[in-house]
Write a protein that holds these residues in place. Sequence first.
Motif, PDB file in Angstrom:
ATOM      1  N   MET A   1       0.804  -1.227  -0.138  1.00 10.27           N
ATOM      2  CA  MET A   1      -0.038   0.054  -0.050  1.00 10.27           C
ATOM      3  C   MET A   1       0.850   1.360   0.000  1.00 10.27           C
ATOM      4  N   VAL A   2       1.592   1.408   0.917  1.00 13.48           N
ATOM      5  CA  VAL A   2       2.734   2.343   1.033  1.00 13.48           C
ATOM      6  C   VAL A   2       3.506   2.619  -0.317  1.00 13.48           C
ATOM      7  N   VAL A   3       4.154   1.467  -0.883  1.00 17.39           N
ATOM      8  CA  VAL A   3       4.797   1.594  -2.031  1.00 17.39           C
ATOM      9  C   VAL A   3       4.223   1.747  -3.243  1.00 17.39           C
ATOM     10  N   GLU A   4       2.857   1.404  -3.232  1.00 17.35           N
ATOM     11  CA  GLU A   4       1.899   1.759  -4.298  1.00 17.35           C
ATOM     12  C   GLU A   4       1.762   3.368  -4.448  1.00 17.35           C
ATOM     13  N   ARG A   5       1.377   3.814  -3.156  1.00 14.08           N
ATOM     14  CA  ARG A   5       0.939   5.210  -2.980  1.00 14.08           C
ATOM     15  C   ARG A   5       2.260   6.095  -3.324  1.00 14.08           C
ATOM     16  N   PHE A   6       3.307   5.570  -3.083  1.00 12.62           N
ATOM     17  CA  PHE A   6       4.916   6.423  -3.459  1.00 12.62           C
ATOM     18  C   PHE A   6       4.972   6.222  -4.900  1.00 12.62           C
ATOM     19  N   SER A   7       4.916   5.088  -5.593  1.00  8.37           N
ATOM     20  CA  SER A   7       4.965   5.176  -7.052  1.00  8.37           C
ATOM     21  C   SER A   7       4.114   5.920  -7.758  1.00  8.37           C
ATOM     22  N   GLN A   8       2.694   5.857  -7.248  1.00 11.00           N
ATOM     23  CA  GLN A   8       1.875   6.715  -7.860  1.00 11.00           C
ATOM     24  C   GLN A   8       2.038   8.230  -7.620  1.00 11.00           C
ATOM     25  N   THR A   9       2.544   8.681  -6.531  1.00 14.87           N
ATOM     26  CA  THR A   9       2.882   9.861  -6.503  1.00 14.87           C
ATOM     27  C   THR A   9       4.173  10.222  -7.187  1.00 14.87           C
ATOM     28  N   VAL A  10       5.241   9.335  -7.556  1.00 17.65           N
ATOM     29  CA  VAL A  10       6.381   9.709  -8.109  1.00 17.65           C
ATOM     30  C   VAL A  10       5.694   9.660  -9.833  1.00 17.65           C
ATOM     31  N   ILE A  11       4.894   8.904 -10.060  1.00 18.43           N
ATOM     32  CA  ILE A  11       4.743   8.943 -11.728  1.00 18.43           C
ATOM     33  C   ILE A  11       3.550  10.126 -11.982  1.00 18.43           C
ATOM     34  N   ASN A  12       2.809  10.491 -10.845  1.00 21.27           N
ATOM     35  CA  ASN A  12       1.818  11.801 -11.219  1.00 21.27           C
ATOM     36  C   ASN A  12       2.422  12.830 -10.981  1.00 21.27           C
ATOM     37  N   SER A  13       3.903  12.975 -10.482  1.00 20.80           N
ATOM     38  CA  SER A  13       4.669  14.185 -10.446  1.00 20.80           C
ATOM     39  C   SER A  13       5.033  14.696 -11.800  1.00 20.80           C
ATOM     40  N   GLY A  14       5.054  13.662 -12.838  1.00 17.70           N
ATOM     41  CA  GLY A  14       5.238  14.194 -14.006  1.00 17.70           C
ATOM     42  C   GLY A  14       6.989  14.443 -14.052  1.00 17.70           C
ATOM     43  N   ILE A  15       7.667  13.937 -13.269  1.00 16.61           N
ATOM     44  CA  ILE A  15       9.068  14.145 -13.503  1.00 16.61           C
ATOM     45  C   ILE A  15       9.939  13.215 -14.537  1.00 16.61           C
ATOM     46  N   PHE A  16       9.045  12.145 -14.622  1.00 13.32           N
ATOM     47  CA  PHE A  16       9.658  10.994 -15.820  1.00 13.32           C
ATOM     48  C   PHE A  16       9.336  11.585 -17.189  1.00 13.32           C
ATOM     49  N   ARG A  17       8.150  11.907 -17.063  1.00 12.57           N
ATOM     50  CA  ARG A  17       7.347  12.642 -18.582  1.00 12.57           C
ATOM     51  C   ARG A  17       8.359  13.879 -18.955  1.00 12.57           C
ATOM     52  N   PHE A  18       8.512  14.787 -17.883  1.00 14.40           N
ATOM     53  CA  PHE A  18       9.421  15.911 -18.314  1.00 14.40           C
ATOM     54  C   PHE A  18      10.872  15.091 -18.799  1.00 14.40           C
ATOM     55  N   TYR A  19      11.384  14.372 -18.270  1.00 16.34           N
ATOM     56  CA  TYR A  19      12.637  13.820 -18.608  1.00 16.34           C
ATOM     57  C   TYR A  19      12.607  13.431 -20.091  1.00 16.34           C
ATOM     58  N   ILE A  20      11.483  12.704 -20.353  1.00 17.95           N
ATOM     59  CA  ILE A  20      11.578  11.917 -21.804  1.00 17.95           C
ATOM     60  C   ILE A  20      11.257  13.259 -22.610  1.00 17.95           C
ATOM     61  N   ALA A  21      10.370  14.133 -22.149  1.00 17.87           N
ATOM     62  CA  ALA A  21      10.345  15.490 -23.054  1.00 17.87           C
ATOM     63  C   ALA A  21      11.388  16.171 -23.468  1.00 17.87           C
ATOM     64  N   THR A  22      12.439  16.214 -22.234  1.00 18.35           N
ATOM     65  CA  THR A  22      13.491  16.996 -22.412  1.00 18.35           C
ATOM     66  C   THR A  22      14.631  16.209 -23.305  1.00 18.35           C
TER      67      THR A  22
END
Length: 111
Positions: A1-22
């Motif tokens: 539950m904690v790991v799922e919430r953490f990974s969803q927070t990281v994914i929803n933060s958009g840092i990886f999308r920003f990394y890929i777009a850059t």
Amino acid sequence: MVVERFSQTVINSGIFRFYIATGFFATLIFFTINADLFTPMEMILGIILVTISLKGISNMMLSLIISLFSLDNKRNEFNFKYNEEKIQVMLNELTVKDVIDANTKDQKKTK
């Protein structure tokens, strides 16, 4: 539950999308500047391959973050809160018992 919430927070933060777009736009600029060295097909393939590889790298980074995420601190925090609540309930019961005992002693004295 904690790991799922953490990974969803990281994914929803958009840092990886920003990394890929850059990376995508950096590759696009690179091929545009060096257009005289590459054919259009090489440019398209290069942009696609770099974008796919960046997506793979970001997924590996996310899996590494999740695998290195320690649940020991969360478990200790949860146990502390649980024990704190139990102690507070016992203290409240003890206080109520003391008040009841004090009231019964006062009633015996007044009789």
